[in-house]
Design an enzyme around this catalytic site. Structure first.
Site, short mmCIF file in Angstrom:
data_model
loop_
_atom_site.label_atom_id
_atom_site.label_comp_id
_atom_site.label_asym_id
_atom_site.label_seq_id
_atom_site.Cartn_x
_atom_site.Cartn_y
_atom_site.Cartn_z
CG HIS A 93 22.67 10.58 -11.19
ND1 HIS A 93 23.00 10.40 -9.41
CD2 HIS A 93 23.89 9.52 -11.51
CE1 HIS A 93 24.29 9.97 -9.45
NE2 HIS A 93 24.14 8.72 -10.40
CD GLU A 141 23.12 4.62 -11.09
OE1 GLU A 141 23.99 4.36 -10.72
OE2 GLU A 141 22.94 5.68 -10.62
#
Ligand code: G3P
Length: 222
Positions: A93, A141
């Site tokens: 992430h 993202e």
């Protein structure tokens, strides 16, 4: 994992821990049942086991280390995730970046336990590179939009389109999620229409006064 997938990362928000994690997951389970849409939850490690124990929606870890069980301290192994009942884990992430070797180790460790790897990426090229490792999902993202309240679906649909195309060119079996600023059913619909298998999101659900209302809206156009 049936598509589309709405994967809610509870991060380390205080509004996503303990009782709130249970409340959000209760709403997710209800709305998943009503709508038929798969809704996954990625809580803190501390909440993983209780959520896996009490709910049937898919529960993911936010990170995993690619280590075998053994003399490691403060690490999370894929074996421990499987034992706790998690179905998979986020890897790399933006808020937990890893080296390429670490990403590969984490993906292999998850797959050895038959768990789902969701490798997060920040642009088209890293999405293609991640696809070469053959994870079940790549989640694109753009970091500048994370937590911004500005949806990637509306602000940068091109990065979604290009990522889907590059990922599938490298590995047709890897599914694509997108995230950053996703807030509404319209954001989710745009993402799915652009070829993704769903979305990865956090703040719009976790920080909402009524997370169930946001989740209901998120699935409303699917
Ligand atoms: O993991 C999901 C994430 O990074 C997106 O966060 O708050 O923009 O939905 P948010």
């Amino acid at each position: 994992m049936p598509s589309p997938l709405i994967l809610v990362n509870l991060k380390s928000y205080k509004e996503g821990m303990g009782n709130r994690a249970h409340q959000i997951t209760t709403a997710a389970q209800l709305i998943a049942k009503e709508s038929g849409v798969t809704i996954g939850i990625a809580p803190t490690y501390i909440d993983l086991h209780p959520l896996c124990h009490h709910f049937t929606v898919p529960i993911f870890a936010q990170h995993v280390d690619g280590y075998e069980p053994g003399a490691h301290t403060g690490h999370i192994t894929a074996d421990s995730l499987r034992l706790t009942g998690a179905v998979g884990s986020l890897v790399n992430h933006s808020e937990r970046r890893l080296t390429l070797a670490d990403i590969e180790g984490a993906v292999r460790a998850l797959q050895a336990q038959k768990l789902v790897a969701v490798v997060c990426t920040n642009n088209e090229m890293t999405s293609a590179a991640a696809a070469a490792l053959a994870p079940e999902y790549v989640a694109i993202e753009p970091p500048e939009l994370i937590g911004s309240g500005v949806s990637v679906s509306k602000a940068n649909p091109e990065i979604i389109r290009r990522s889907v195309s590059l990922v599938h060119a490298v590995n047709p079996k890897t599914k694509v999620l997108t995230g950053a600023g996703i807030q509404t059913g319209e954001c989710v619909k745009i993402a799915v229409d652009l070829g993704t298998d769903g979305v990865l999101l956090a703040s719009s659900v976790v920080k909402a006064q009524d997370p169930g209302a946001v989740l209901r809206d998120l699935v409303s156009k699917l």
